[in-house]
Design a protein around this motif. Structure first.
Motif, PDB file in Angstrom:
ATOM      1  N   UNK A  82      65.513   6.857  14.242  1.00  0.00           N
ATOM      2  CA  UNK A  82      65.620   7.329  15.713  1.00  0.00           C
ATOM      3  C   UNK A  82      67.193   6.972  16.084  1.00  0.00           C
ATOM      4  N   UNK A  83      67.748   5.784  15.271  1.00  0.00           N
ATOM      5  CA  UNK A  83      69.247   5.560  15.741  1.00  0.00           C
ATOM      6  C   UNK A  83      69.963   6.513  15.425  1.00  0.00           C
ATOM      7  N   UNK A  84      70.100   7.188  14.317  1.00  0.00           N
ATOM      8  CA  UNK A  84      70.700   8.446  13.842  1.00  0.00           C
ATOM      9  C   UNK A  84      70.611   9.477  14.834  1.00  0.00           C
ATOM     10  N   UNK A  85      69.376   9.635  15.293  1.00  0.00           N
ATOM     11  CA  UNK A  85      69.097  10.975  16.225  1.00  0.00           C
ATOM     12  C   UNK A  85      69.837  10.495  17.544  1.00  0.00           C
ATOM     13  N   UNK A  91      71.585  10.351  22.722  1.00  0.00           N
ATOM     14  CA  UNK A  91      70.146  10.090  23.615  1.00  0.00           C
ATOM     15  C   UNK A  91      69.876   8.537  23.208  1.00  0.00           C
ATOM     16  N   UNK A  92      68.805   7.969  24.040  1.00  0.00           N
ATOM     17  CA  UNK A  92      68.268   6.475  23.816  1.00  0.00           C
ATOM     18  C   UNK A  92      66.969   6.587  23.609  1.00  0.00           C
ATOM     19  N   UNK A  93      66.468   6.136  22.465  1.00  0.00           N
ATOM     20  CA  UNK A  93      65.023   5.912  22.358  1.00  0.00           C
ATOM     21  C   UNK A  93      64.603   4.528  22.235  1.00  0.00           C
ATOM     22  N   UNK A  94      63.224   4.597  22.662  1.00  0.00           N
ATOM     23  CA  UNK A  94      62.532   3.444  22.880  1.00  0.00           C
ATOM     24  C   UNK A  94      62.018   2.531  21.621  1.00  0.00           C
ATOM     25  N   UNK A 145      75.841  18.396  14.727  1.00  0.00           N
ATOM     26  CA  UNK A 145      76.628  17.562  13.626  1.00  0.00           C
ATOM     27  C   UNK A 145      76.617  16.001  14.219  1.00  0.00           C
ATOM     28  N   UNK A 146      76.601  15.110  13.278  1.00  0.00           N
ATOM     29  CA  UNK A 146      76.879  13.679  13.585  1.00  0.00           C
ATOM     30  C   UNK A 146      78.401  13.427  14.013  1.00  0.00           C
TER      31      UNK A 146
END
Length: 204
Positions: A82-85, A91-94, A145-146
Motif C-alpha cells: 500500500x505504501x508503494x502505491x 494517494x493515502x491509504x488507511x 512510474x514510481x
C-alpha cells in the motif's frame, strides 16, 4: 521530493524473462481484476500452509526461513505494498503498517514467535484489502512510474508483478522443501508432482 534513486536494469527480473523458470510465474500484466484474483488465490494457499497443524517454526533444508516466517513476510509485503502505491499514485491509504495489526514488524527473529493461525487471519485480511485496491486501479494507474526512481519502466504494473511473483515463488520453495503440507502450488486436482516439481501453475 527527494532525489531519485537509479536501479540497475539487471534488478528488473522480468525485463528480459517472460516467465520464472522455477515457479512458472509470467511477467505479463493483464489488469487489476487478474492481479486481485491471483493475490486472493495465493493468499488462500498460504493460509492453508499456516493453518496446517504440522506447520513449523524451524528452518530446515534449503529454506532460509521457516514456513511460518515466510507467511509472516507475505503478510507484511501485502501491508507494505500500500505504501508503494501511495508513493507512486500520490494517494493515502488507511492500511495498517506491519506490526500495527497485532503482528511483529519485518524481523525474522520475531516472526518465529508469532502464532501461525493468527498470522493466517492477518494475511487473509491484508491480502483482501490489497486485492480490492488492485481491482479499483485504472489503466492509467497501472502505467504510472514510481517517481522515486529514474527508470520509467518501474511502474505500478511492474512492481505488482514482482510482488505477486514473490508470493508465488516463496510458496513453491516451501512446498519443494516439504515444509508446508497444507500448500498446494498446482491447480486444483494436481500437486507439485505434476510438471515442474513445486512449480506454481499460474493460469495464462
Amino acid at each position: 521530493m527527494g532525489a531519485t534513486v537509479p536501479i540497475p536494469v539487471e534488478r528488473g527480473l522480468f525485463f528480459s524473462s517472460p516467465r520464472c523458470n522455477q515457479c512458472n510465474f509470467p511477467s505479463v500484466h493483464s489488469g487489476g481484476e487478474r492481479a486481485a484474483g491471483l493475490l486472493r488465490e495465493y493468499a488462500g494457499r498460504w493460509r492453508r500452509v499456516l493453518t496446517d497443524p504440522q506447520v513449523t517454526r524451524r528452518r530446515t533444508g534449503p529454506l532460509a526461513w521457516s514456513p511460518l516466517e515466510h507467511g509472516c513476510h507475505v503478510r507484511d509485503m501485502c501491508l507494505l505494498f500500500h505504501q508503494r502505491l501511495d508513493a507512486t499514485l500520490g494517494t493515502a491509504s488507511s492500511a495498517p503498517a506491519p506490526g500495527e495489526q497485532g503482528g511483529s514488524p519485518d524481523v525474522p527473529g520475531l516472526y518465529r514467535d508469532e502464532d501461525p493461525r493468527r498470522v493466517a487471519g492477518e494475511l487473509g485480511r491484508a491480502a483482501e484489502s490489497l486485492a480490492r485496491r488492485f481491482a479499483s486501479l485504472s489503466a492509467g494507474d497501472w502505467d504510472r512510474a514510481d517517481p522515486r526512481f529514474t527508470d520509467p519502466r518501474l511502474t505500478v504494473a511492474f512492481f505488482t508483478g514482482h510482488f505477486l511473483h514473490d508470493i508465488v515463488h516463496d510458496l513453491g520453495e516451501v512446498t519443494r522443501a516439504g515444509r508446508g503440507r497444507g500448500a498446494d502450488t498446482g491447480p486444483r486436482g494436481t500437486g507439485p508432482g505434476h510438471g515442474t516439481p513445486g512449480a506454481a501453475e499460474v493460469p495464462s
